[in-house]
Each structure stands twice: as structure tokens, then as C-alpha cells.
Design an enzyme around this catalytic site. Structure first.
Site, mmCIF file in Angstrom:
data_model
loop_
_atom_site.group_PDB
_atom_site.id
_atom_site.type_symbol
_atom_site.label_atom_id
_atom_site.label_comp_id
_atom_site.label_asym_id
_atom_site.label_seq_id
_atom_site.Cartn_x
_atom_site.Cartn_y
_atom_site.Cartn_z
ATOM 1 N N GLY A 85 -113.504 84.177 -44.174
ATOM 2 C CA GLY A 85 -114.344 83.140 -44.146
ATOM 3 C C GLY A 85 -113.554 82.191 -42.694
ATOM 4 N N HIS A 142 -117.640 67.603 -38.278
ATOM 5 C CA HIS A 142 -117.507 68.802 -40.005
ATOM 6 C C HIS A 142 -115.783 67.366 -40.082
ATOM 7 C CE1 HIS A 142 -118.729 73.064 -38.611
ATOM 8 N NE2 HIS A 142 -118.364 72.754 -40.172
ATOM 9 N N LYS A 146 -110.431 69.756 -39.399
ATOM 10 C CA LYS A 146 -111.121 71.281 -38.897
ATOM 11 C C LYS A 146 -110.482 71.240 -37.725
ATOM 12 C CE LYS A 146 -114.317 73.888 -37.814
ATOM 13 N NZ LYS A 146 -114.180 74.984 -38.530
#
Ligand code: NAD
Length: 256
Positions: A85, A142, A146
């Protein structure tokens, strides 16, 4: 013949990035799944060989774009399948993984920029709409921790839109901008401008905007909790056992 995996014969799963936000959620989801058992939880500073020593059949990787290729290499070298992921995959990195898998025809690696079902559907809807609109932009939002921008989902969506337009022979429509403050019009990925917002309080959100004469179409997906990614991760673990080669995107495993 494929043997069904049950409580008596669970899939042996290792997690890389096990103490991270996503990794910890994956550990909980795997522990709760009746057909899986967690055999190794590895994070920075831990002994990678635990994954192989524990007999992991599938490793789930949610670590960092700078280390994920080394992690996949380790797993491929040890005949362990991967569900990845971690973001930061461009076409060159995907090609590298594909090449590593060539001499191992039984082994599979899934790289999915987004494991949320709604996000996968939103990408598919954007791909379907792309041929009807010469103008498209993506806004991805986000949390502020991140590491990479734009997000893997935005990169993947831009790629899908660009390919769908090329296939339909639709040229992107230039806008009238002749001067701009650097970055004001976002990053160009293929045919598409992508704008990245980073703010505490957000989790993972994306809006794809299409514009035509006298109308716009917005396709938006919001992830509010990391739990929303877990059904996709578990589907990936179950599926990759019987899917050799490189599989890109959760949509490859869904009938969409
Ligand atoms: P995080 O910083 O909370 O967790 C990452 C963890 O990986 C940390 O605990 C870190 O110590 C560990 N780590 C770093 N290098 C390592 C190594 N070499 N070996 C083992 N562990 C290592 O980050 P996060 O929010 O959990 O996100 C992780 C990645 O997943 C990011 O790339 C993020 O963009 C991506 N992500 C993808 C999806 C998706 O659906 N595909 C969803 C959310 C996040």
C-alpha cells in the site's frame, strides 16, 4: 487445485511498518480475520529475516516510499508474496518489480495506491468520464504527515484519465493561463493538473473535476478512518496467493 483457507489452515501474514498508522490497523484486521494469522510484525530497527523465519506467505507493506522497493526485493528473494500500500510508485518502479518477478512465475505482488473500495470506484468512474471531457483536474487532500505529493491515488487517477482520453482520441483542452506563481496551477501528470492539500484533521480525500461547456462533473471520495482500507487489504492478501506476476490497483481484483 486451490485449497480453501480456514481457521485450521490460515494464511500466514507478515506486516512491514507494523507500528505505523496503517500497519497497526492491518495487524488488527489480520488478527480479526478467521482465515489469517499474523506471524511477524516488523518495523524500523527490527530483524527483517523474522518474516522469512516465521514462514510468512504474504507480507503487507505500509512503510515509506524510500524503502518499499528494498522491502519488495527482500520478499521476492525469499519467495514471499506482497500486498503493497506504500505510495510513491511510478512506472519505472513498477517495471523494476515486474522484472524481479519474471524468474519467479509462481509469485505475485499487488501494488495498490488505494485500498478503499469507494476510492477504487471513484477512479473507475473518472476513467469512464474521461473520454467525454477535454478538461479535468484533481484535488487531493491528506493529513499533514504524508511524505509524498501528489498521492499515489491521484497519480494513478491521472494516469487512467490520460490513457482513456488517448484511447478515445480526445486532446486535453489548454486553458488561458499565460503567467502564474509557480505551482498555482498544480503539478502536471500526463494530461491532468493535480493539486495537493496537506492539513491536520484530514485523512485521505480526492475530488476529480471535469469541465465542459455549461457544466461540471465532480467525483469525490472521502476516507475518514483507516478501517475503511482494511476490506481491500484483506481481499488483496487472499487474492495474491493465486495471482502470479505484478498486479496494479485493487480494481484488478474487483469486477468493475
Ligand atoms: P506511518 O509513518 O504511520 O507508518 C510507516 C511505518 O513504517 C512507521 O512505523 C515506520 O517506522 C515504518 N518503516 C519505515 N521504514 C521501514 C522499514 N525499512 N522496514 C520496516 N518498517 C519501516 O505511515 P502511514 O500513514 O501508515 O502510511 C504508510 C504508507 O502507506 C505511506 O506511503 C502512505 O502514503 C501509504 N498509504 C497507502 C494507503 C493505500 O490505501 N494504499 C492508505 C494510507 C496510506
Amino acid at each position: 487445485m486451490t485449497v480453501a483457507r480456514t481457521e485450521d489452515n490460515p494464511i500466514r501474514v507478515g506486516v512491514l511498518g507494523a507500528r505505523g498508522r496503517m500497519g497497526a490497523e492491518v495487524c488488527r484486521a489480520v488478527e480479526a480475520a478467521e482465515d489469517m494469522e499474523i506471524v511477524a510484525m516488523v518495523d524500523t530497527g527490527d530483524w527483517m529475516f523474522d518474516l522469512a523465519d516465521a514462514g510468512a506467505e504474504v507480507v503487507v507493506d505500509f512503510t515509506h516510499p524510500d524503502v518499499v522497493l528494498d522491502n519488495i526485493r527482500f520478499c521476492v528473494d525469499h519467495d514471499i508474496r506482497c500486498v503493497v500500500g506504500t505510495s510513491g510508485f511510478d512506472l519505472a518502479k513498477l517495471d523494476t518489480v515486474r522484472q524481479w518477478l519474471e524468474p519467479k512465475p509462481e509469485l505475485g505482488v499487488l501494488v495498490a495506491p488505494n485500498f478503499a473500495l469507494g476510492a477504487v470506484l471513484a477512479m473507475r468512474f473518472a476513467q469512464m468520464a474521461a473520454r467525454y471531457y477535454a478538461s479535468a483536474e484533481i484535488v487531493e487532500l491528506h493529513h499533514d504527515r504524508k511524505a509524498d505529493a501528489p498521492s499515489g491515488t491521484a497519480t494513478h487517477t491521472a494516469r487512467l484519465i490520460t490513457a482513456a482520453r488517448a484511447e478515445a482520441g480526445v486532446d486535453p483542452k489548454p486553458d488561458a493561463t499565460t503567467s502564474e506563481v509557480e505551482g498555482a496551477r498544480g503539478a502536471r501528470l500526463g494530461d491532468v493538473r493535480v493539486h495537493s492539500v496537506r492539513l491536520p484533521g484530514l485523512v485521505a480525500h480526492q475530488e476529480v473535476l471535469f469541465g465542459g461547456d455549461g457544466e461540471t462533473l465532480s467525483i469525490r471520495h472521502d476516507s475518514f478512518d483507516r478501517k475503511g482500507f482494511m476490506p481491500g487489504v484483506l481481499l488483496g492478501v487472499r487474492s495474491i496467493l493465486n495471482r502470479p506476476g505484478l498486479v496494479v490497483g485493487l480494481e484488478s481484483l474487483l469486477d468493475v
